[in-house]
Write an enzyme that holds these catalytic residues in place. Structure first.
Site, PDB file in Angstrom:
ATOM      1  N   LYS A  11       0.829  -1.211   0.000  1.00 25.31           N
ATOM      2  CA  LYS A  11       0.000   0.000   0.000  1.00 25.31           C
ATOM      3  C   LYS A  11       0.868   1.268   0.000  1.00 25.31           C
ATOM      4  O   LYS A  11       2.087   1.207   0.258  1.00 25.31           O
ATOM      5  CB  LYS A  11      -0.935  -0.042   1.210  1.00 25.31           C
ATOM      6  CG  LYS A  11      -1.960  -1.182   1.139  1.00 25.31           C
ATOM      7  CD  LYS A  11      -2.940  -1.115   2.312  1.00 25.31           C
ATOM      8  CE  LYS A  11      -3.988  -2.204   2.223  1.00 25.31           C
ATOM      9  NZ  LYS A  11      -4.986  -2.112   3.332  1.00 25.31           N
ATOM     10  N   TYR A  51     -12.369  -1.699  -3.780  1.00 23.99           N
ATOM     11  CA  TYR A  51     -12.872  -1.887  -2.410  1.00 23.99           C
ATOM     12  C   TYR A  51     -14.397  -1.787  -2.343  1.00 23.99           C
ATOM     13  O   TYR A  51     -14.949  -1.494  -1.276  1.00 23.99           O
ATOM     14  CB  TYR A  51     -12.219  -0.880  -1.469  1.00 23.99           C
ATOM     15  CG  TYR A  51     -10.835  -1.297  -1.008  1.00 23.99           C
ATOM     16  CD1 TYR A  51     -10.646  -2.455  -0.242  1.00 23.99           C
ATOM     17  CD2 TYR A  51      -9.713  -0.536  -1.317  1.00 23.99           C
ATOM     18  CE1 TYR A  51      -9.378  -2.838   0.189  1.00 23.99           C
ATOM     19  CE2 TYR A  51      -8.439  -0.912  -0.886  1.00 23.99           C
ATOM     20  CZ  TYR A  51      -8.287  -2.066  -0.132  1.00 23.99           C
ATOM     21  OH  TYR A  51      -7.040  -2.450   0.301  1.00 23.99           O
ATOM     22  N   ASN A 114      -2.149   0.168   6.961  1.00 20.56           N
ATOM     23  CA  ASN A 114      -1.627  -1.120   7.414  1.00 20.56           C
ATOM     24  C   ASN A 114      -0.776  -1.844   6.363  1.00 20.56           C
ATOM     25  O   ASN A 114      -0.621  -3.066   6.392  1.00 20.56           O
ATOM     26  CB  ASN A 114      -2.761  -1.992   7.949  1.00 20.56           C
ATOM     27  CG  ASN A 114      -3.811  -2.297   6.887  1.00 20.56           C
ATOM     28  OD1 ASN A 114      -3.659  -1.930   5.732  1.00 20.56           O
ATOM     29  ND2 ASN A 114      -4.873  -2.972   7.295  1.00 20.56           N
ATOM     30  N   HIS A 117      -2.182  -5.409   1.412  1.00 16.21           N
ATOM     31  CA  HIS A 117      -3.464  -6.057   1.126  1.00 16.21           C
ATOM     32  C   HIS A 117      -3.199  -7.492   0.720  1.00 16.21           C
ATOM     33  O   HIS A 117      -2.220  -7.770   0.024  1.00 16.21           O
ATOM     34  CB  HIS A 117      -4.189  -5.345  -0.029  1.00 16.21           C
ATOM     35  CG  HIS A 117      -5.351  -6.138  -0.565  1.00 16.21           C
ATOM     36  ND1 HIS A 117      -6.604  -6.080   0.011  1.00 16.21           N
ATOM     37  CD2 HIS A 117      -5.436  -7.047  -1.569  1.00 16.21           C
ATOM     38  CE1 HIS A 117      -7.415  -6.914  -0.646  1.00 16.21           C
ATOM     39  NE2 HIS A 117      -6.729  -7.503  -1.604  1.00 16.21           N
ATOM     40  N   GLU A 128      -9.596 -10.265  -8.008  1.00 12.53           N
ATOM     41  CA  GLU A 128      -8.630  -9.187  -7.768  1.00 12.53           C
ATOM     42  C   GLU A 128      -7.437  -9.285  -8.723  1.00 12.53           C
ATOM     43  O   GLU A 128      -6.927  -8.257  -9.206  1.00 12.53           O
ATOM     44  CB  GLU A 128      -8.189  -9.209  -6.304  1.00 12.53           C
ATOM     45  CG  GLU A 128      -9.333  -8.829  -5.362  1.00 12.53           C
ATOM     46  CD  GLU A 128      -8.968  -8.829  -3.902  1.00 12.53           C
ATOM     47  OE1 GLU A 128      -9.792  -8.354  -3.096  1.00 12.53           O
ATOM     48  OE2 GLU A 128      -7.868  -9.307  -3.527  1.00 12.53           O
TER      49      GLU A 128
HETATM   50  P1  IDP Z   1      -7.948  -6.750   5.380  1.00 22.16           P
HETATM   51  O1  IDP Z   1      -7.122  -5.773   4.557  1.00 22.16           O
HETATM   52  O2  IDP Z   1      -7.186  -7.277   6.565  1.00 22.16           O
HETATM   53  O3  IDP Z   1      -8.572  -7.832   4.541  1.00 22.16           O
HETATM   54  P2  IDP Z   1     -10.596  -5.514   5.450  1.00 22.16           P
HETATM   55  O4  IDP Z   1     -11.576  -5.689   6.561  1.00 22.16           O
HETATM   56  O5  IDP Z   1     -10.868  -6.207   4.159  1.00 22.16           O
HETATM   57  O6  IDP Z   1      -9.148  -5.896   6.021  1.00 22.16           O
HETATM   58  O7  IDP Z   1     -10.467  -3.940   5.203  1.00 22.16           O
HETATM   59  C1  IDP Z   1      -9.833  -3.445   4.045  1.00 22.16           C
HETATM   60  C2  IDP Z   1      -8.934  -2.299   4.452  1.00 22.16           C
HETATM   61  O8  IDP Z   1      -9.745  -1.216   4.949  1.00 22.16           O
HETATM   62  C3  IDP Z   1      -7.974  -2.593   5.613  1.00 22.16           C
HETATM   63  O9  IDP Z   1      -6.815  -3.269   5.204  1.00 22.16           O
HETATM   64  C4  IDP Z   1      -7.677  -1.189   6.117  1.00 22.16           C
HETATM   65  O10 IDP Z   1      -6.755  -0.494   5.282  1.00 22.16           O
HETATM   66  C5  IDP Z   1      -9.057  -0.546   5.998  1.00 22.16           C
HETATM   67  N1  IDP Z   1      -9.838  -0.705   7.232  1.00 22.16           N
HETATM   68  C6  IDP Z   1     -10.447  -1.829   7.699  1.00 22.16           C
HETATM   69  N2  IDP Z   1     -11.090  -1.600   8.854  1.00 22.16           N
HETATM   70  C7  IDP Z   1     -10.909  -0.297   9.133  1.00 22.16           C
HETATM   71  C8  IDP Z   1     -11.337   0.555  10.204  1.00 22.16           C
HETATM   72  O11 IDP Z   1     -12.034   0.153  11.152  1.00 22.16           O
HETATM   73  N3  IDP Z   1     -10.925   1.859  10.154  1.00 22.16           N
HETATM   74  C9  IDP Z   1     -10.166   2.365   9.133  1.00 22.16           C
HETATM   75  N4  IDP Z   1      -9.761   1.597   8.101  1.00 22.16           N
HETATM   76  C10 IDP Z   1     -10.110   0.280   8.093  1.00 22.16           C
HETATM   77 MG    MG Z   2     -10.015  -7.709   3.079  1.00 20.81          MG
END
Ligand code: IDP
Ligand code: MG
Length: 139
Positions: A11, A51, A114, A117, A128
């Site tokens: 990212k 997304y 974070n 992905h 994807e």
């Molecule tokens: P993942 O990337 O671990 O699969 P997902 O639930 O699919 O997590 O969420 C996609 C992305 O959205 C996350 O990697 C993160 O960047 C963002 N995200 C997820 N939950 C939150 C939140 O509660 N607050 C802000 N950003 C979030």
């Molecule tokens: Mg996800």
């Protein structure tokens, strides 16, 4: 067990921080073969489409802004049990809950920024991969 494909993004936060090399090394050390790899930058429309599953979530607008702020590295990866293994290498979505030695534990700032992905299921991985790579690009 047979080979499986998954899709990953380094990212914008991690690319900007110069962490891409170390993250790629962690992925390779976990036994993944790289089928395709490219640096790109998402438009707002592309980030919204990628997304789309999260479009009703409160964090959607912030996520799209974050994912379009700079270059990303997209990857097609292969190994046995690839989807589950990559999620192990990544660590939990919230780095506060990520296990020691995972990418997110080492590098991620918070639940949004974070670093990485990874697809959440083999079916999602194929969708994807198709979003970013053509058949001819995956060697
Ligand atoms: P993942 O990337 O671990 O699969 P997902 O639930 O699919 O997590 O969420 C996609 C992305 O959205 C996350 O990697 C993160 O960047 C963002 N995200 C997820 N939950 C939150 C939140 O509660 N607050 C802000 N950003 C979030
Ligand atoms: Mg996800």
């Amino acid at each position: 067990m047979s080979l499986e494909r998954t899709f990953s993004i380094i990212k914008p936060d991690a690319v900007a921080a110069g962490q891409a090399g170390e993250i790629l090394a962690m992925i390779q050390q976990a036994g993944f073969r790289m089928l395709g790899l490219r640096m790109t930058r998402l438009s707002e429309a592309q980030a919204q489409a990628f997304y789309a599953v999260h479009r009703e979530r409160p964090f959607f607008a912030g996520l799209v802004k974050f994912m379009t702020e700079g270059p990303i590295i997209v990857m097609a990866l292969e190994r046995e049990d690839a989807v589950r293994k990559l999620r192990e290498v990544m660590g939990a979505t919230n780095p506060a809950n990520a296990a020691e030695g995972t990418v997110r534990k080492r590098f991620a700032a918070n639940i949004e920024r974070n670093c990485i992905h990874g697809s959440d299921a083999p079916e999602t991985a194929e969708v994807e991969l198709r979003f970013f790579f053509s058949t001819a690009e995956l060697i």
